[in-house]
Scaffold this motif. Structure first.
Motif, PDB file in Angstrom:
ATOM      1  N   PRO A   1       0.843  -1.206   0.000  1.00 48.68           N
ATOM      2  CA  PRO A   1       0.000   0.000   0.000  1.00 48.68           C
ATOM      3  C   PRO A   1       0.879   1.258   0.000  1.00 48.68           C
ATOM      4  CG  PRO A   1      -0.550  -1.518   1.803  1.00 48.68           C
ATOM      5  CD  PRO A   1       0.790  -1.902   1.281  1.00 48.68           C
ATOM      6  N   ASN A   2       0.336   2.360  -0.508  1.00 40.22           N
ATOM      7  CA  ASN A   2       1.140   3.571  -0.608  1.00 40.22           C
ATOM      8  C   ASN A   2       1.397   4.232   0.736  1.00 40.22           C
ATOM      9  OD1 ASN A   2      -1.701   4.273  -0.563  1.00 40.22           O
ATOM     10  ND2 ASN A   2      -1.126   6.373  -1.109  1.00 40.22           N
TER      11      ASN A   2
ATOM     12  N   ASP B   1      -7.466  -4.448   6.732  1.00 38.90           N
ATOM     13  CA  ASP B   1      -8.323  -4.265   5.560  1.00 38.90           C
ATOM     14  C   ASP B   1      -8.894  -5.611   5.121  1.00 38.90           C
ATOM     15  OD1 ASP B   1      -8.517  -2.105   2.918  1.00 38.90           O
ATOM     16  OD2 ASP B   1      -8.903  -4.221   2.565  1.00 38.90           O
TER      17      ASP B   1
ATOM     18  N   HIS C   1     -14.264  -2.336   0.929  1.00 37.30           N
ATOM     19  CA  HIS C   1     -13.229  -2.523   1.935  1.00 37.30           C
ATOM     20  C   HIS C   1     -13.766  -2.160   3.318  1.00 37.30           C
ATOM     21  CE1 HIS C   1      -9.669  -2.975  -0.795  1.00 37.30           C
ATOM     22  NE2 HIS C   1     -10.548  -2.449  -1.646  1.00 37.30           N
TER      23      HIS C   1
ATOM     24  N   ARG D   1     -12.326  -1.425   6.882  1.00 38.70           N
ATOM     25  CA  ARG D   1     -11.026  -1.097   7.467  1.00 38.70           C
ATOM     26  C   ARG D   1     -11.148  -0.763   8.941  1.00 38.70           C
ATOM     27  NH1 ARG D   1      -9.732   2.489   2.162  1.00 38.70           N
ATOM     28  NH2 ARG D   1      -8.849   0.819   0.888  1.00 38.70           N
TER      29      ARG D   1
ATOM     30  N   LEU E   1      -6.524   4.827  -0.163  1.00 38.94           N
ATOM     31  CA  LEU E   1      -5.382   3.928  -0.245  1.00 38.94           C
ATOM     32  C   LEU E   1      -5.194   3.428  -1.666  1.00 38.94           C
ATOM     33  CD1 LEU E   1      -3.605   3.002   2.174  1.00 38.94           C
ATOM     34  CD2 LEU E   1      -4.860   0.844   2.140  1.00 38.94           C
ATOM     35  N   ARG E   2      -3.933   3.331  -2.086  1.00 42.04           N
ATOM     36  CA  ARG E   2      -3.576   2.707  -3.355  1.00 42.04           C
ATOM     37  C   ARG E   2      -2.700   1.494  -3.048  1.00 42.04           C
ATOM     38  NH1 ARG E   2      -2.330   8.058  -4.292  1.00 42.04           N
ATOM     39  NH2 ARG E   2      -0.098   7.579  -4.346  1.00 42.04           N
ATOM     40  N   THR E   3      -2.952   0.399  -3.728  1.00 46.43           N
ATOM     41  CA  THR E   3      -2.217  -0.823  -3.442  1.00 46.43           C
ATOM     42  C   THR E   3      -1.749  -1.502  -4.723  1.00 46.43           C
ATOM     43  OG1 THR E   3      -4.241  -2.172  -3.439  1.00 46.43           O
ATOM     44  CG2 THR E   3      -3.540  -1.233  -1.323  1.00 46.43           C
TER      45      THR E   3
END
Length: 216
Positions: free
Chosen positions: A47-48, A116, A144, A146, A197-199
């Motif tokens: 993840p970023n 997540d 998602h 979380r 979030l970016r993954t």
């Protein structure tokens, strides 16, 4: 302001889209949908804003909804810690609001984690394949769930803010390699995007199919 060429292009799309959309959706049918396989995958997710962590997923293949397009459901999970950069930014924000004339205070929020759990739906386009190798490209949507945690935030509004439900989209590519019927070896690489979030993830595993091979 919309220019002339752009306006003309919009009109062209407006006239042709209904016909194209009708032809496109006519290919979809529920007749090919049936429980076709179940798979288990494990790998690494990056993840970023979090640390790289192990991740696992369960995938259910529900057959073909259109020519060469199959439908899959999935459930995946990972838990990561916010990386050093994000923790440092959080601590800097806290320091900026502390009123201490001596300036000898310290702030250490420790580890803040985010778990997540994703429930996903994928459409995978299957390319021409042999009896053993099945390549594909996919697009999917996910929900998602979380949950944030950490000694410094537990029971606070920060904890509540991290406990969210978010929608996301993802793109995937991979292959299924036939081993011994009905077992396939799977390799899946995917990128996910949500508002928070970016993954990027890579997983490998096994798919147990209820037919000798995916049917077109």
């Amino acid at each position: 302001m919309v220019t002339g060429p752009i306006f003309a292009a919009c009109l062209l799309v407006g006239f042709t889209a209904p016909l194209s959309a009708q032809q496109f959706f006519e290919q979809f049918s529920y007749e090919g949908l049936k429980l076709s396989g179940i798979g288990f995958e494990f790998g690494v997710i990056a993840p970023n804003r979090l640390t790289e962590e192990p991740t696992g997923a369960v995938r259910v293949d529900y057959g073909f909804i259109a020519p060469n397009v199959r439908l899959l459901f999935s459930l995946s999970y990972f838990k990561g810690d916010f990386n050093e950069e994000n923790i440092a930014q959080f601590e800097a924000q806290l320091r900026s609001v502390v009123n201490d004339p001596t300036g000898d205070f310290t702030i250490d929020v420790g580890t803040i984690s985010l778990a997540d759990l994703e429930l996903g739906l994928d459409l995978q386009y299957v390319f021409p394949y042999t009896n053993r190798v099945v390549p594909y490209l996919g697009f999917g949507l996910g929900v998602h769930y979380r949950n944030g945690s950490g000694a410094a935030i537990d029971g606070t509004f920060v904890d509540d803010a991290l406990d969210t439900v978010a929608a996301a989209g993802n793109f995937s590519a991979g292959i299924h390699v036939g081993l011994i019927h009905p077992v396939y070896l799977t390799f899946d690489f995917r990128a996910g995007l949500s508002s928070e979030l970016r993954t990027v993830a890579g997983r490998g595993g096994l798919m147990f199919r209820f037919t000798p091979r995916p049917q077109r």
